[in-house]
Design a protein around this motif. Structure first.
Motif, PDB file in Angstrom:
ATOM      1  N   GLU A  36      -5.061  -0.701  -7.528  1.00  0.00           N
ATOM      2  CA  GLU A  36      -6.340  -0.006  -7.364  1.00  0.00           C
ATOM      3  C   GLU A  36      -6.159   1.194  -6.446  1.00  0.00           C
ATOM      4  N   MET A  37      -7.006   2.206  -6.662  1.00  0.00           N
ATOM      5  CA  MET A  37      -6.970   3.410  -5.835  1.00  0.00           C
ATOM      6  C   MET A  37      -7.942   3.248  -4.674  1.00  0.00           C
ATOM      7  N   ILE A  38      -7.492   3.541  -3.487  1.00  0.00           N
ATOM      8  CA  ILE A  38      -8.328   3.600  -2.287  1.00  0.00           C
ATOM      9  C   ILE A  38      -8.186   5.014  -1.746  1.00  0.00           C
ATOM     10  N   ASP A  39      -9.218   5.814  -2.006  1.00  0.00           N
ATOM     11  CA  ASP A  39      -9.139   7.258  -1.763  1.00  0.00           C
ATOM     12  C   ASP A  39      -7.965   7.809  -2.584  1.00  0.00           C
ATOM     13  N   SER A  40      -6.943   8.315  -1.942  1.00  0.00           N
ATOM     14  CA  SER A  40      -5.784   8.834  -2.680  1.00  0.00           C
ATOM     15  C   SER A  40      -4.564   7.914  -2.554  1.00  0.00           C
ATOM     16  N   ILE A  51     -13.855  21.987  -2.117  1.00  0.00           N
ATOM     17  CA  ILE A  51     -12.570  21.958  -2.820  1.00  0.00           C
ATOM     18  C   ILE A  51     -12.267  20.518  -3.235  1.00  0.00           C
ATOM     19  N   ILE A  52     -12.063  20.330  -4.505  1.00  0.00           N
ATOM     20  CA  ILE A  52     -11.705  19.011  -5.037  1.00  0.00           C
ATOM     21  C   ILE A  52     -10.242  19.067  -5.492  1.00  0.00           C
ATOM     22  N   PRO A  53      -9.347  18.517  -4.714  1.00  0.00           N
ATOM     23  CA  PRO A  53      -7.927  18.588  -5.071  1.00  0.00           C
ATOM     24  C   PRO A  53      -7.594  17.624  -6.209  1.00  0.00           C
ATOM     25  N   ARG A  54      -6.495  17.891  -6.870  1.00  0.00           N
ATOM     26  CA  ARG A  54      -6.001  17.007  -7.930  1.00  0.00           C
ATOM     27  C   ARG A  54      -4.867  16.150  -7.345  1.00  0.00           C
ATOM     28  N   VAL A  55      -4.990  14.835  -7.549  1.00  0.00           N
ATOM     29  CA  VAL A  55      -3.990  13.899  -7.009  1.00  0.00           C
ATOM     30  C   VAL A  55      -3.245  13.249  -8.164  1.00  0.00           C
ATOM     31  N   GLU A  56      -1.928  13.223  -8.069  1.00  0.00           N
ATOM     32  CA  GLU A  56      -1.078  12.559  -9.057  1.00  0.00           C
ATOM     33  C   GLU A  56       0.000  11.739  -8.329  1.00  0.00           C
ATOM     34  N   TRP A  57       0.298  10.584  -8.922  1.00  0.00           N
ATOM     35  CA  TRP A  57       1.384   9.750  -8.392  1.00  0.00           C
ATOM     36  C   TRP A  57       2.455   9.592  -9.464  1.00  0.00           C
ATOM     37  N   LYS A  58       3.709   9.691  -9.020  1.00  0.00           N
ATOM     38  CA  LYS A  58       4.839   9.516  -9.939  1.00  0.00           C
ATOM     39  C   LYS A  58       5.838   8.514  -9.366  1.00  0.00           C
ATOM     40  N   LYS A  59       6.436   7.737 -10.264  1.00  0.00           N
ATOM     41  CA  LYS A  59       7.482   6.778  -9.883  1.00  0.00           C
ATOM     42  C   LYS A  59       8.846   7.387 -10.199  1.00  0.00           C
ATOM     43  N   LEU A  60       9.695   7.426  -9.182  1.00  0.00           N
ATOM     44  CA  LEU A  60      11.005   8.058  -9.341  1.00  0.00           C
ATOM     45  C   LEU A  60      12.096   6.974  -9.337  1.00  0.00           C
ATOM     46  N   THR A  61      12.850   6.884 -10.426  1.00  0.00           N
ATOM     47  CA  THR A  61      13.978   5.959 -10.502  1.00  0.00           C
ATOM     48  C   THR A  61      15.233   6.756 -10.836  1.00  0.00           C
ATOM     49  N   THR A  62      16.356   6.081 -10.836  1.00  0.00           N
ATOM     50  CA  THR A  62      17.618   6.763 -11.161  1.00  0.00           C
ATOM     51  C   THR A  62      17.682   7.144 -12.628  1.00  0.00           C
ATOM     52  N   MET A 109       0.853  -1.194   0.000  1.00  0.00           N
ATOM     53  CA  MET A 109       0.000   0.000   0.000  1.00  0.00           C
ATOM     54  C   MET A 109       0.889   1.244   0.000  1.00  0.00           C
ATOM     55  N   LEU A 110       0.650   2.128  -0.966  1.00  0.00           N
ATOM     56  CA  LEU A 110       1.311   3.431  -1.005  1.00  0.00           C
ATOM     57  C   LEU A 110       0.309   4.444  -0.465  1.00  0.00           C
ATOM     58  N   SER A 111       0.570   4.893   0.750  1.00  0.00           N
ATOM     59  CA  SER A 111      -0.421   5.715   1.446  1.00  0.00           C
ATOM     60  C   SER A 111      -0.178   7.199   1.209  1.00  0.00           C
ATOM     61  N   CYS A 112      -1.290   7.917   0.932  1.00  0.00           N
ATOM     62  CA  CYS A 112      -1.237   9.367   0.765  1.00  0.00           C
ATOM     63  C   CYS A 112      -2.559   9.938   1.294  1.00  0.00           C
ATOM     64  N   LYS A 113      -2.470  10.769   2.335  1.00  0.00           N
ATOM     65  CA  LYS A 113      -3.662  11.356   2.941  1.00  0.00           C
ATOM     66  C   LYS A 113      -3.544  12.876   2.945  1.00  0.00           C
ATOM     67  N   SER A 143       8.204   8.859 -14.059  1.00  0.00           N
ATOM     68  CA  SER A 143       7.052   8.488 -14.872  1.00  0.00           C
ATOM     69  C   SER A 143       5.778   8.512 -14.025  1.00  0.00           C
ATOM     70  N   PHE A 144       4.648   8.781 -14.682  1.00  0.00           N
ATOM     71  CA  PHE A 144       3.353   8.775 -14.009  1.00  0.00           C
ATOM     72  C   PHE A 144       2.891   7.339 -13.756  1.00  0.00           C
ATOM     73  N   VAL A 145       2.266   7.113 -12.603  1.00  0.00           N
ATOM     74  CA  VAL A 145       1.570   5.848 -12.342  1.00  0.00           C
ATOM     75  C   VAL A 145       0.087   6.106 -12.051  1.00  0.00           C
ATOM     76  N   TYR A 146      -0.246   7.355 -11.723  1.00  0.00           N
ATOM     77  CA  TYR A 146      -1.649   7.758 -11.554  1.00  0.00           C
ATOM     78  C   TYR A 146      -1.769   9.181 -12.070  1.00  0.00           C
ATOM     79  N   TYR A 147      -2.602   9.331 -13.130  1.00  0.00           N
ATOM     80  CA  TYR A 147      -2.680  10.644 -13.787  1.00  0.00           C
ATOM     81  C   TYR A 147      -4.094  10.849 -14.344  1.00  0.00           C
TER      82      TYR A 147
END
Length: 270
Positions: A44-48, A12-23, A1-5, A27-31
């Motif tokens: 799967e997304m559970i909330d954010s 207010i509806i915020p915009r959520v984005e997830w990115k994968k950082l490598t050396t 689980m990658l947790s983000c709260k 790259s985007f994983v949620y956009y």
């Protein structure tokens, strides 16, 4: 689980984005409300937050959750970074051990496996006994040890290998996950340089060359080469067929051998 709260005000509806950082890249994983890239179809997304199913070694990376929302002062951005390390036990390593070596030479043994996460560390054994780690520098340098062993790279280096280093070697890889894994046992035989054999070979070659030189000298002294030259002059106007050339060469070679045999017999009688 990658947790983000996060918390946001009413309406207010915020915009959520997830990115994968490598050396190598980012790259985007949620956009734009969808899972993309490496995680598409197996997360799967559970909330954010993101729940990943069937994680693999390739999922090990840093992930950044970015949350942005409009405010009276403009766009407000918050982020958090999560490091995901997928634990994979070490696999059986591949070992490179020379079967033979000459004493006094440089010999390197190698051990490597690429499946473990985190990366494996290595230990070498000789005749079933673990070798002490010796990096060759600083406080880790051990006296009276002829090798240098690096547990990070898996190399075992003999700067001047000797007969006492003869034995059966194998390497063990471990990363704290599961049981250590080892390669098959391989024997390395170290022998001294055979000086006597080299001298004997040189003497034999010298005797053969001396015998050939003596034969040529004797043939020249008996005038064989001059007779051959005169006969060649007489037959210079005649064109030999291939079979005739073979016959002439065979006769000349037989004549030379006969002369050498007669000379050897007369030498023995004297």
């Amino acid at each position: 689980m990658l947790s983000c709260k996060y918390s946001a005000g009413k309406g207010i509806i915020p915009r959520v984005e997830w990115k994968k950082l490598t050396t190598r890249d980012v790259s985007f994983v949620y956009y734009k409300g969808d899972l993309v890239g490496d995680l598409k179809g197996r997360a799967e997304m559970i909330d954010s937050s993101i729940r990943i199913r069937n994680v693999t070694r390739k999922d090990s990376a840093r992930y950044r959750c970015e949350v942005s929302a409009p405010t009276e002062r403009g766009q407000n951005l918050a982020e958090t970074i999560i490091t995901l390390t997928v634990l994979v036990a070490s696999a059986a390593p591949s070992c490179e051990v020379p079967s033979s070596a000459m004493s006094g030479t440089v010999v390197q043994l190698r051990c490597k496996e690429n499946e473990g996460s985190p990366a494996s560390e290595y230990k070498w054994y000789r005749n079933g006994v673990a070798l002490l780690e010796n990096t060759g520098t600083g406080s880790a340098k051990i006296r009276n040890i002829s090798y240098t062993m690096n547990k990070k790279t898996g190399t075992l280096l003999f700067n001047t290998v000797s007969k006492k280093d003869t034995g059966e070697y194998y390497c063990e890889a471990s990363n704290g996950i599961g049981l250590p894994q080892k390669c098959s046992v391989k024997r390395m035989q170290v022998d001294d340089l055979n000086i006597g054999g080299i001298i004997a070979a040189v003497v034999v070659v010298a005797l053969v060359m001396a015998f050939c030189g003596l034969g040529v000298f004797y043939a020249h002294k008996k005038g064989y080469f001059s007779k051959e030259s005169s006969s060649q002059k007489k037959s210079s106007d005649y064109k030999y067929t291939p079979s005739e050339k073979v016959s002439v060469f065979s006769n000349q070679l037989g004549h030379l051998w006969e002369q050498l045999t007669i000379n050897q017999l007369s030498f023995h009688f004297l």
